[in-house]
Each structure stands twice: as structure tokens, then as C-alpha cells.
Scaffold this motif. Structure first.
Motif, mmCIF file in Angstrom:
data_model
loop_
_atom_site.group_PDB
_atom_site.id
_atom_site.type_symbol
_atom_site.label_atom_id
_atom_site.label_comp_id
_atom_site.label_asym_id
_atom_site.label_seq_id
_atom_site.Cartn_x
_atom_site.Cartn_y
_atom_site.Cartn_z
ATOM 1 N N ARG A 6 0.810 -1.220 0.000
ATOM 2 C CA ARG A 6 0.000 0.000 0.000
ATOM 3 C C ARG A 6 0.846 1.274 0.000
ATOM 4 O O ARG A 6 0.358 2.320 -0.386
ATOM 5 N N GLY A 7 2.073 1.195 0.475
ATOM 6 C CA GLY A 7 2.913 2.375 0.552
ATOM 7 C C GLY A 7 2.688 3.148 1.834
ATOM 8 O O GLY A 7 1.779 2.858 2.614
ATOM 9 N N VAL A 8 3.509 4.151 2.056
ATOM 10 C CA VAL A 8 3.450 4.942 3.288
ATOM 11 C C VAL A 8 2.129 5.680 3.418
ATOM 12 O O VAL A 8 1.540 5.755 4.497
ATOM 13 N N SER A 9 1.625 6.239 2.318
ATOM 14 C CA SER A 9 0.389 7.026 2.367
ATOM 15 C C SER A 9 -0.797 6.313 1.729
ATOM 16 O O SER A 9 -1.860 6.908 1.572
ATOM 17 N N GLY A 10 -0.612 5.053 1.356
ATOM 18 C CA GLY A 10 -1.685 4.321 0.693
ATOM 19 C C GLY A 10 -1.741 4.555 -0.801
ATOM 20 O O GLY A 10 -2.705 4.189 -1.456
ATOM 21 N N GLY A 11 -0.682 5.164 -1.348
ATOM 22 C CA GLY A 11 -0.720 5.557 -2.755
ATOM 23 C C GLY A 11 -0.077 4.593 -3.727
ATOM 24 O O GLY A 11 -0.027 4.885 -4.932
ATOM 25 N N THR A 12 0.397 3.442 -3.269
ATOM 26 C CA THR A 12 0.959 2.474 -4.208
ATOM 27 C C THR A 12 -0.097 2.089 -5.238
ATOM 28 O O THR A 12 -1.220 1.719 -4.884
ATOM 29 N N GLY A 13 0.258 2.183 -6.506
ATOM 30 C CA GLY A 13 -0.687 1.819 -7.561
ATOM 31 C C GLY A 13 -1.428 2.988 -8.173
ATOM 32 O O GLY A 13 -2.227 2.790 -9.095
ATOM 33 N N GLU A 14 -1.174 4.226 -7.707
ATOM 34 C CA GLU A 14 -1.856 5.388 -8.293
ATOM 35 C C GLU A 14 -1.176 5.778 -9.612
ATOM 36 O O GLU A 14 -0.653 6.890 -9.773
ATOM 37 N N VAL A 15 -1.174 4.837 -10.551
ATOM 38 C CA VAL A 15 -0.444 5.040 -11.809
ATOM 39 C C VAL A 15 -1.150 6.004 -12.743
ATOM 40 O O VAL A 15 -0.588 6.376 -13.784
ATOM 41 N N CYS A 16 -2.360 6.420 -12.416
ATOM 42 C CA CYS A 16 -3.008 7.445 -13.244
ATOM 43 C C CYS A 16 -2.169 8.722 -13.260
ATOM 44 O O CYS A 16 -2.203 9.494 -14.222
ATOM 45 N N PHE A 17 -1.360 8.970 -12.203
ATOM 46 C CA PHE A 17 -0.499 10.149 -12.108
ATOM 47 C C PHE A 17 0.874 9.911 -12.735
ATOM 48 O O PHE A 17 1.714 10.806 -12.712
ATOM 49 N N LEU A 18 1.120 8.717 -13.259
ATOM 50 C CA LEU A 18 2.444 8.386 -13.784
ATOM 51 C C LEU A 18 2.763 9.227 -15.021
ATOM 52 O O LEU A 18 2.042 9.176 -16.020
ATOM 53 N N PRO A 19 3.844 10.020 -14.990
ATOM 54 C CA PRO A 19 4.215 10.776 -16.190
ATOM 55 C C PRO A 19 4.704 9.818 -17.280
ATOM 56 O O PRO A 19 5.566 8.973 -17.030
ATOM 57 N N VAL A 20 4.164 9.928 -18.461
ATOM 58 C CA VAL A 20 4.525 9.047 -19.572
ATOM 59 C C VAL A 20 4.631 9.870 -20.852
ATOM 60 O O VAL A 20 4.023 10.942 -20.966
ATOM 61 N N PRO A 21 5.402 9.393 -21.826
ATOM 62 C CA PRO A 21 5.447 10.089 -23.115
ATOM 63 C C PRO A 21 4.127 9.937 -23.857
ATOM 64 O O PRO A 21 3.359 9.000 -23.600
ATOM 65 N N GLY A 22 3.839 10.865 -24.740
ATOM 66 C CA GLY A 22 2.633 10.772 -25.554
ATOM 67 C C GLY A 22 1.478 11.588 -25.059
ATOM 68 O O GLY A 22 0.399 11.561 -25.652
ATOM 69 N N THR A 23 1.652 12.296 -23.950
ATOM 70 C CA THR A 23 0.571 13.143 -23.438
ATOM 71 C C THR A 23 0.961 14.607 -23.616
ATOM 72 O O THR A 23 2.124 14.941 -23.823
ATOM 73 N N VAL A 24 -0.035 15.461 -23.530
ATOM 74 C CA VAL A 24 0.209 16.905 -23.603
ATOM 75 C C VAL A 24 0.323 17.425 -22.175
ATOM 76 O O VAL A 24 -0.634 17.404 -21.419
ATOM 77 N N GLY A 25 1.497 17.864 -21.794
ATOM 78 C CA GLY A 25 1.695 18.359 -20.442
ATOM 79 C C GLY A 25 2.022 17.230 -19.481
ATOM 80 O O GLY A 25 2.274 16.087 -19.873
ATOM 81 N N LEU A 26 1.996 17.556 -18.195
ATOM 82 C CA LEU A 26 2.332 16.619 -17.134
ATOM 83 C C LEU A 26 1.254 16.657 -16.061
ATOM 84 O O LEU A 26 0.567 17.660 -15.890
ATOM 85 N N PRO A 27 1.105 15.569 -15.311
ATOM 86 C CA PRO A 27 0.120 15.582 -14.216
ATOM 87 C C PRO A 27 0.574 16.502 -13.093
ATOM 88 O O PRO A 27 1.749 16.902 -13.035
ATOM 89 N N SER A 28 -0.356 16.836 -12.209
ATOM 90 C CA SER A 28 -0.033 17.670 -11.054
ATOM 91 C C SER A 28 -0.421 16.920 -9.792
ATOM 92 O O SER A 28 -0.975 15.823 -9.846
ATOM 93 N N ALA A 29 -0.157 17.535 -8.648
ATOM 94 C CA ALA A 29 -0.498 16.906 -7.375
ATOM 95 C C ALA A 29 -1.997 16.783 -7.178
ATOM 96 O O ALA A 29 -2.459 15.995 -6.347
#
Length: 411
Positions: A239-262
Motif C-alpha cells: 500500500r505504501g506509506v500514504s496508501g498511494g501504491t498503484g496510483e499510476v493514473c499520475f504516472l508521467p509518460v510520453p505521448g501526453t500533452v503536459g504533465l500531471p499535477s499533485a
């Protein structure tokens, strides 16, 4: 140097009782002879533990073995399912699904509580009475199923769950009623309420009853309205320290316009393989998106599921090109996870994973092998559309049995 103390008679009895209970849970009804074979315990020890467990109300005679031999048939012993009752709840933006089960995990009843537009909050769903309707439906469904009370309720919800406090963190604009429902459930006396991220529950289901039963290390990639992951390493959900393990929707990847934020995952992996992005990709390949002009609209997730399913079933070259590009997008995110964790296996779940089936899984595996030197098998989720509920029941059952078995074995 310290030496281990020999087990006391009471400790040995507790260990033997728990071993027998676990076998009756996993194997179903067993005869005393079968229990002796599976446990390696002596005849008097098995007879003693069966008498003790029957007296405690956890085990009962469930029939006879039907063996063809001289003398009476052997008695079959089984867990007493109605010793306690459980519930699993899947909370979505569109409403709530729930299931009532007995102590063995056997489903007794199911129910749906749809969300409706909230007149107090334009564009939001839930309505002022959704929490009350859900609690009322849960209790009425349990009562109709023969459950006078619920020992443990496990709730699956989107968002991060703090491993320490059990609170649901609203990192993605979740409806307000999600936390209100949790508060209402936790206010019920005599009922333990567990909260877990919905994808983590689906990962538990895939590990215990689904596509990863033979794997202690794997990643479930959940493809639906958005994208998420459940990480199982060495048989343990991480689960990770804050329970965020697996929140890959925020994963920065090539092919998108811009970057995710907090505070927003737009620009992250979500923007490549979320349901809206899949529908846009289909249009770019000249594919019709089923239900797009339908009123009322079925929403982006059902439309994306339908277009993927249609492409899999079609021989149209445009459909094949669409699936190839979708597989490459999925593989981009999967590769980022795999080169860090090296799970050896990725399971595709959620509506899109199920719609793509083996065809999409093979395409993702082939493309993934070109991105990374780490050999990774890609499988289709086998826990079905009810994976979150199945994981919730498994989680509630584990907690209830730990409490009840432990209470009996301590007495």
C-alpha cells in the motif's frame, strides 16, 4: 543464544484447531479420516479437536461421505457458515453495489443502490438521501438473507486509503457522499467496517480466486474510467506509506500533452488509457463509438468498453490498428511499473481489460517485451466484473475469521 520453548498443550491445541478450520474453509466438508490425512494428526487428536470445535459452534456435521464400504458412512464436518455474516461494498460515482455473505464467503444476497443527480450540487451525483438509502438497503438485504447482524463489512472505494488512520483521501475529486457513507457505516454499533482501495480489492480477488492464483508477485493493471494498479509482492499487498501504491493514473509518460499535477492526473498515464482517451483514439482510427449519440449517454467507460470489444470481434483493419496502438499505450505504463518492480506478471483487469481479453493481452505482452529486457507475462483478469466485491468479501471474511477463530482458540 536463546532456545525456543516447547509448545504448551493449550498452544498445541490452538494450532491444531486453526489448521483444521483453515482446511475446512479451503477444502469444504471433510471426514475425520481426511482431516487426519491432511493434518498428519493422530486419530485421538482429530477426534478431540472436532468435539471442541463443535462445542464452540464453529463446526457441525454436514452429512455423510457416501463412501461405499462396510459399516456406516463417515460423517462430513463443515464450518458453520451462519456463525457470522459479512458484507462487501463497492462504492462508485454512479452508485453502490453490495453483497451479503456467510462466514465461509458464500454469497447469500446482492443489491444495487444507484446514485441520482444531486439537486444541491450541479453536475454531481448522489442526492441527499443516497447514504441513508445505502445503509437501509444493506441492513434490509442482510435481514432478508437471514443475517440478523453483520460482523464485518469491507468497503472498496476509489482514492487513497491511509494505512494508519483508515481515512479516504480525496485526491481526485471524489463525491462528498463517499466519506459520508463511510461515516454512517462506522457509526453502526457492533459492526466492524474496513476500507480499502477498490483496485487493491480486485488485486486480492485475482490473487485468491482469479488469474494470479499461482503467483505471489504480480501487478494488476486496472483499466476502466481511469487507470490504477494493485501491487502484490511475495504474497503481500503493498500500500505504501500514504496508501498511494498503484496510483499510476499520475504516472508521467510520453505521448501526453503536459504533465500531471499533485491535484489532477490529466497529462499522466490516465490521459493515454482512460476511457475518454480510448474513445478519442477510436475516432482517430475511424471507428464508430457505440452509444456516443445515445440519450441519455452511457458515459465514457461503457462507450470505451464497447468500442474495444467491437474491435476485438471485428476483422476490420482499422480495428486492428486501433488495438495495436491501444496496446502500445498500455505497455508504456506497464513498462514503467515493471522495470521498477520486476513482477514477472501483469494482469489486465477492469472493463477495458475484460473487453480486450486475450487478444489485447497478447498485444500488450508483445509490445512490452520490446520496451524492457525483463520477461513479463500478461494475463487477462479472471475475477470478472465483480472483482472488487469478491475482494471485499474475501477481506471481510479474513478479518471476521481472525476475530472469531482467535476468540475461540483463546478461550
Amino acid at each position: 543464544m536463546t532456545t525456543a520453548r516447547p509448545a504448551t498443550p493449550s498452544t498445541a491445541r490452538a494450532i491444531n484447531d486453526r489448521l483444521a478450520l483453515d482446511l475446512l474453509l479451503s477444502q469444504g466438508p471433510l471426514t475425520a479420516s481426511e482431516l487426519r490425512t491432511l493434518t498428519g494428526l493422530s486419530r485421538p487428536t482429530v477426534a478431540d479437536l472436532l468435539e471442541r470445535l463443535q462445542h464452540g459452534g464453529l463446526v457441525a456435521v454436514a452429512g455423510e461421505s457416501g463412501e461405499q464400504r462396510r459399516g456406516p458412512n463417515a460423517r462430513l464436518y463443515a464450518l458453520v457458515g451462519d456463525r457470522a455474516h459479512l458484507a462487501g461494498i463497492d462504492v462508485r460515482a454512479t452508485g453502490v453495489s453490495l453483497v451479503i455473505a456467510d462466514l465461509t464467503g458464500r454469497t447469500l444476497a446482492t443489491a444495487e443502490v444507484p446514485a441520482v443527480p444531486d439537486p444541491a450540487v450541479p453536475g454531481a451525483s448522489g442526492g441527499p438521501d443516497l447514504v441513508d438509502r445505502t445503509v437501509r438497503t444493506l441492513l434490509e438485504t442482510a435481514r432478508e438473507a437471514g443475517a440478523g447482524s453483520l460482523h464485518t463489512v469491507a468497503v472498496g472505494a476509489p482514492g487513497m486509503v491511509d494505512p494508519v488512520t483508515g481515512a479516504l483521501a480525496n485526491a481526485g475529486g471524489l463525491p462528498r457522499w463517499h466519506n459520508e457513507l463511510l461515516g454512517a457505516l462506522r457509526a453502526r454499533p457492533g459492526m466492524d467496517v474496513l476500507l480499502e482501495n477498490e483496485v487493491n480489492l480486485a488485486g486480492i480477488a485475482e490473487h485468491r480466486i482469479g488469474a494470479a492464483r499461482d503467483r505471489d508477485t504480480f501487478v494488476l493493471l486496472w483499466l476502466g474510467e481511469s487507470v490504477g494498479a494493485a501491487v502484490m509482492l511475495d504474497g503481500r499487498l503493498r500500500r505504501g506509506v500514504s496508501g498511494g501504491t498503484g496510483e499510476v493514473c499520475f504516472l508521467p509518460v510520453p505521448g501526453t500533452v503536459g504533465l500531471p499535477s499533485a491535484t489532477a492526473c490529466e497529462g499522466g498515464f490516465h490521459s493515454l488509457v482512460g476511457s475518454v482517451a480510448i474513445c478519442e483514439l477510436a475516432r482517430r482510427h475511424g471507428l464508430a463509438v457505440p452509444g456516443e449519440n445515445q440519450l441519455p449517454s452511457p458515459g465514457p467507460a461503457p462507450r470505451a468498453e464497447a468500442v474495444v470489444r467491437a474491435a476485438v470481434e471485428s476483422e476490420d483493419p482499422a480495428g486492428k490498428a486501433f488495438l495495436a496502438e491501444l496496446a502500445e499505450r498500455i505497455a508504456v505504463g506497464a513498462a514503467a511499473v515493471c522495470v521498477v518492480l520486476d513482477p514477472g506478471c501483469v494482469v489486465l483487469g477492469g472493463e477495458i481489460g475484460r473487453a480486450g481479453g486475450p487478444v489485447l493481452a497478447r498485444l500488450v505482452e508483445r509490445r512490452l517485451s520490446g520496451f524492457s529486457p525483463l520477461r513479463t507475462e500478461v494475463r487477462v483478469g479472471a475475477a470478472g466484473g465483480g472483482a472488487v466485491l469478491a475482494g471485499a468479501v474475501l477481506t471481510a471474511g479474513d478479518a471476521a475469521r481472525r476475530d472469531i477463530f482467535g476468540e475461540l482458540l483463546r478461550s
